[in-house]
Design a protein around this motif. Sequence first.
Motif, PDB file in Angstrom:
ATOM      1  N   ASN A   1     -88.746  -3.740 -40.318  1.00  6.11           N
ATOM      2  CA  ASN A   1     -90.016  -3.150 -40.721  1.00  6.11           C
ATOM      3  C   ASN A   1     -90.445  -2.053 -39.737  1.00  6.11           C
ATOM      4  OD1 ASN A   1     -92.526  -2.813 -42.085  1.00  6.11           O
ATOM      5  ND2 ASN A   1     -93.475  -4.284 -40.723  1.00  6.11           N
ATOM      6  N   ILE A   2     -90.360  -2.347 -38.465  1.00  2.00           N
ATOM      7  CA  ILE A   2     -90.810  -1.355 -37.481  1.00  2.00           C
ATOM      8  C   ILE A   2     -89.853  -0.165 -37.428  1.00  2.00           C
ATOM      9  CG2 ILE A   2     -89.793  -2.152 -35.300  1.00  2.00           C
ATOM     10  CD1 ILE A   2     -92.736  -1.771 -34.180  1.00  2.00           C
ATOM     11  N   LEU A   3     -88.585  -0.391 -37.652  1.00  4.04           N
ATOM     12  CA  LEU A   3     -87.650   0.734 -37.696  1.00  4.04           C
ATOM     13  C   LEU A   3     -87.955   1.648 -38.881  1.00  4.04           C
ATOM     14  CD1 LEU A   3     -84.275  -0.923 -36.658  1.00  4.04           C
ATOM     15  CD2 LEU A   3     -85.665   0.685 -35.336  1.00  4.04           C
ATOM     16  N   GLN A   4     -88.338   1.046 -39.998  1.00  8.96           N
ATOM     17  CA  GLN A   4     -88.726   1.841 -41.163  1.00  8.96           C
ATOM     18  C   GLN A   4     -89.975   2.668 -40.828  1.00  8.96           C
ATOM     19  OE1 GLN A   4     -89.888  -0.495 -44.559  1.00  8.96           O
ATOM     20  NE2 GLN A   4     -89.883   1.259 -45.926  1.00  8.96           N
ATOM     21  N   LYS A   5     -90.924   2.052 -40.157  1.00  8.19           N
ATOM     22  CA  LYS A   5     -92.152   2.756 -39.779  1.00  8.19           C
ATOM     23  C   LYS A   5     -91.873   3.850 -38.749  1.00  8.19           C
ATOM     24  CE  LYS A   5     -95.362  -0.838 -41.106  1.00  8.19           C
ATOM     25  NZ  LYS A   5     -95.866  -0.102 -42.247  1.00  8.19           N
ATOM     26  N   LEU A   6     -90.937   3.607 -37.852  1.00 13.04           N
ATOM     27  CA  LEU A   6     -90.549   4.647 -36.888  1.00 13.04           C
ATOM     28  C   LEU A   6     -89.937   5.845 -37.609  1.00 13.04           C
ATOM     29  CD1 LEU A   6     -89.071   2.565 -33.945  1.00 13.04           C
ATOM     30  CD2 LEU A   6     -90.993   4.162 -33.811  1.00 13.04           C
ATOM     31  N   GLY A   7     -89.148   5.569 -38.630  1.00  9.60           N
ATOM     32  CA  GLY A   7     -88.577   6.657 -39.422  1.00  9.60           C
ATOM     33  C   GLY A   7     -89.659   7.482 -40.102  1.00  9.60           C
ATOM     34  N   ALA A   8     -90.669   6.791 -40.643  1.00 13.33           N
ATOM     35  CA  ALA A   8     -91.781   7.499 -41.283  1.00 13.33           C
ATOM     36  C   ALA A   8     -92.563   8.317 -40.259  1.00 13.33           C
ATOM     37  CB  ALA A   8     -92.702   6.495 -41.979  1.00 13.33           C
ATOM     38  N   LEU A   9     -92.726   7.776 -39.067  1.00 12.18           N
ATOM     39  CA  LEU A   9     -93.415   8.508 -38.003  1.00 12.18           C
ATOM     40  C   LEU A   9     -92.623   9.749 -37.616  1.00 12.18           C
ATOM     41  CD1 LEU A   9     -95.603   8.842 -35.841  1.00 12.18           C
ATOM     42  CD2 LEU A   9     -94.268   7.284 -34.389  1.00 12.18           C
ATOM     43  N   ARG A  10     -91.335   9.614 -37.508  1.00 13.11           N
ATOM     44  CA  ARG A  10     -90.485  10.761 -37.158  1.00 13.11           C
ATOM     45  C   ARG A  10     -90.597  11.849 -38.221  1.00 13.11           C
ATOM     46  NH1 ARG A  10     -85.769  13.040 -38.250  1.00 13.11           N
ATOM     47  NH2 ARG A  10     -84.668  14.068 -36.581  1.00 13.11           N
ATOM     48  N   GLU A  11     -90.538  11.435 -39.478  1.00 13.52           N
ATOM     49  CA  GLU A  11     -90.646  12.413 -40.562  1.00 13.52           C
ATOM     50  C   GLU A  11     -91.987  13.142 -40.517  1.00 13.52           C
ATOM     51  OE1 GLU A  11     -89.782  10.800 -44.431  1.00 13.52           O
ATOM     52  OE2 GLU A  11     -87.969   9.801 -43.687  1.00 13.52           O
ATOM     53  N   ALA A  12     -93.057  12.410 -40.274  1.00 14.27           N
ATOM     54  CA  ALA A  12     -94.385  13.026 -40.195  1.00 14.27           C
ATOM     55  C   ALA A  12     -94.463  13.984 -39.010  1.00 14.27           C
ATOM     56  CB  ALA A  12     -95.456  11.945 -40.076  1.00 14.27           C
TER      57      ALA A  12
ATOM     58  N   VAL B   1     -91.964  15.598 -37.636  1.00 15.29           N
ATOM     59  CA  VAL B   1     -91.151  16.779 -37.950  1.00 15.29           C
ATOM     60  C   VAL B   1     -91.944  17.723 -38.858  1.00 15.29           C
ATOM     61  CG1 VAL B   1     -89.105  17.566 -39.213  1.00 15.29           C
ATOM     62  CG2 VAL B   1     -88.907  15.692 -37.576  1.00 15.29           C
ATOM     63  N   LYS B   2     -92.620  17.165 -39.855  1.00 13.37           N
ATOM     64  CA  LYS B   2     -93.407  17.990 -40.771  1.00 13.37           C
ATOM     65  C   LYS B   2     -94.512  18.750 -40.047  1.00 13.37           C
ATOM     66  CE  LYS B   2     -92.608  15.395 -44.986  1.00 13.37           C
ATOM     67  NZ  LYS B   2     -93.186  14.488 -45.986  1.00 13.37           N
TER      68      LYS B   2
ATOM     69  N   MET C   1    -100.209  13.474 -29.193  1.00 15.60           N
ATOM     70  CA  MET C   1     -99.495  14.174 -30.237  1.00 15.60           C
ATOM     71  C   MET C   1     -99.225  13.234 -31.414  1.00 15.60           C
ATOM     72  SD  MET C   1     -95.765  16.048 -30.002  1.00 15.60           S
ATOM     73  CE  MET C   1     -96.298  17.117 -28.694  1.00 15.60           C
ATOM     74  N   PHE C   2     -98.572  12.102 -31.161  1.00 16.50           N
ATOM     75  CA  PHE C   2     -98.259  11.175 -32.241  1.00 16.50           C
ATOM     76  C   PHE C   2     -99.447  10.288 -32.593  1.00 16.50           C
ATOM     77  CE2 PHE C   2     -93.883  11.576 -30.361  1.00 16.50           C
ATOM     78  CZ  PHE C   2     -93.395  12.372 -31.368  1.00 16.50           C
ATOM     79  N   ALA C   3    -100.321  10.042 -31.630  1.00 16.50           N
ATOM     80  CA  ALA C   3    -101.422   9.099 -31.824  1.00 16.50           C
ATOM     81  C   ALA C   3    -102.345   9.505 -32.969  1.00 16.50           C
ATOM     82  CB  ALA C   3    -102.212   8.945 -30.541  1.00 16.50           C
ATOM     83  N   ALA C   4    -102.408  10.764 -33.289  1.00 13.14           N
ATOM     84  CA  ALA C   4    -103.280  11.233 -34.370  1.00 13.14           C
ATOM     85  C   ALA C   4    -102.671  11.006 -35.757  1.00 13.14           C
ATOM     86  CB  ALA C   4    -103.587  12.710 -34.177  1.00 13.14           C
ATOM     87  N   LEU C   5    -101.398  10.731 -35.804  1.00 13.97           N
ATOM     88  CA  LEU C   5    -100.728  10.543 -37.091  1.00 13.97           C
ATOM     89  C   LEU C   5    -101.001   9.146 -37.643  1.00 13.97           C
ATOM     90  CD1 LEU C   5     -97.270  12.142 -36.234  1.00 13.97           C
ATOM     91  CD2 LEU C   5     -99.076  13.136 -37.651  1.00 13.97           C
ATOM     92  N   PRO C   6    -101.309   9.035 -38.936  1.00 13.54           N
ATOM     93  CA  PRO C   6    -101.544   7.703 -39.516  1.00 13.54           C
ATOM     94  C   PRO C   6    -100.320   6.796 -39.404  1.00 13.54           C
ATOM     95  CG  PRO C   6    -101.711   9.433 -41.204  1.00 13.54           C
ATOM     96  CD  PRO C   6    -101.490  10.113 -39.892  1.00 13.54           C
ATOM     97  N   GLN C   7     -99.141   7.395 -39.415  1.00 13.60           N
ATOM     98  CA  GLN C   7     -97.913   6.610 -39.302  1.00 13.60           C
ATOM     99  C   GLN C   7     -97.821   5.930 -37.932  1.00 13.60           C
ATOM    100  OE1 GLN C   7     -98.143   9.737 -40.387  1.00 13.60           O
ATOM    101  NE2 GLN C   7     -97.188   9.832 -42.393  1.00 13.60           N
TER     102      GLN C   7
END
Length: 70
Positions: free
Chosen positions: A50-61, A63-64, A1-7
């Motif tokens: 840095n990784i927490l910021q990237k985790l936030g971006a992954l979460r947002e993606a 959710v979208k 599920m998440f692995a396909a996301l660029p984030q």
Amino acid sequence: MFAALPQFKDMKNPHAQIHQIASQIQAALATGQQDEAIRQGEVLSLARDNILQKLGALREAAVKQGAVVS
């Protein structure tokens, strides 16, 4: 599920970096280099941010895409 996301893919190197820094801290402590361990701890804090910021971006993606509920 998440692995396909660029984030998700964007987290690979930062994740590896965290492990590398932690190993450097452990090695420094094992050889009595406390100052180096402290310096690497500061580097680890930046890598963590840095990784927490990237985790936030992954979460947002995710959710979208409807993969998770916000």
